[in-house]
Design an enzyme around this catalytic site. Structure first.
Site, PDB file in Angstrom:
ATOM      1  N   HIS A 143       0.855  -1.053  -0.084  1.00 20.21           N
ATOM      2  CA  HIS A 143      -0.080   0.222   0.180  1.00 20.21           C
ATOM      3  C   HIS A 143       0.858   1.069   0.048  1.00 20.21           C
ATOM      4  CE1 HIS A 143       1.178  -0.444   4.230  1.00 20.21           C
ATOM      5  NE2 HIS A 143       0.981   0.915   4.339  1.00 20.21           N
TER       6      HIS A 143
ATOM      7  N   HIS B  62       5.564   6.387  -1.483  1.00 20.99           N
ATOM      8  CA  HIS B  62       6.133   5.276  -1.786  1.00 20.99           C
ATOM      9  C   HIS B  62       5.487   4.077  -1.214  1.00 20.99           C
ATOM     10  CE1 HIS B  62       6.912   5.948   2.546  1.00 20.99           C
ATOM     11  NE2 HIS B  62       7.247   4.476   2.667  1.00 20.99           N
TER      12      HIS B  62
END
Length: 197
Positions: A39, A129
């Site tokens: 995620h 990220h």
């Protein structure tokens, strides 16, 4: 409960990232993030009382109505920290909507809960990220990986993280569709109303 807002990934993007994880799988010192947990964190809230859940969900829906869907991209990999011994190997994400959404959440949470709500790490600069692996013991760096991935972001989520001996367990508590057009139409209609005197 330990909470954060996040974007989860479609199956094709997950598969490409899992293939890349194979590079660190050969080294004992790295532990890959399980595929279903991959995620992009938008805002980490840390430990919050259960009584705040309703407000945090309402905040997510409100922001979702204002934020239009957008395209996110993944081009390559990096390390935290970049110099010295790395602790995290990640895929770099980009997309104009990512910063707008993360900053919108940060401002909304500040207004709702005050600055102390961001002391758990939400006050750090946003660097989009996806964590691919964490270093648990001495292990070498792997060469950079180049991706050409992109996907439409149409929702984000409020997630509970439970820390367990074998790693965290994530539970999506609520999903928030991105409906930017609807939000703009509402704002325009409100703007056309005559002011009350």
């Amino acid at each position: 409960m330990r909470l954060f807002y996040a974007i989860f990934l479609p199956e094709d993007v997950r598969k490409a990232l899992v293939e890349a994880q194979g590079l660190v799988a050969r080294y004992r010192g790295w532990k890959e993030v399980p595929p279903h947990q991959l995620h992009l964190t938008l805002l980490f809230l840390g430990e919050r009382p259960a009584g705040e859940l309703e407000d945090l969900a309402a905040l997510g829906h409100r922001l979702g109505r204002l934020q239009p869907p957008f395209t996110a991209r993944i081009r390559g990999t990096g390390y935290f920290p970049n110099e010295g011994t790395p602790r995290v190997w990640f895929a770099k994400a980009e997309g104009e909507g990512l910063v707008a959404l993360a900053e919108g959440l940060r401002q909304e949470v500040l207004g709702l809960l005050g600055p102390e709500a961001l002391e758990a790490g939400g006050d750090k600069p946003f660097k989009p990220h996806i964590t691919l692996a964490r270093r648990k013991a001495p292990a070498p760096r792997v060469p950079p990986v180049v991706f050409g991935l992109e996907w439409p972001v149409t929702e984000f989520a409020l997630v509970r993280s439970e820390l367990r001996p074998r790693g965290p367990v994530y539970t999506i508590l609520e999903r928030f569709p991105l409906r930017g057009e609807h939000g703009r139409e509402q704002e325009e209609s409100l703007g056309e109303r005559p002011e009350d005197h």
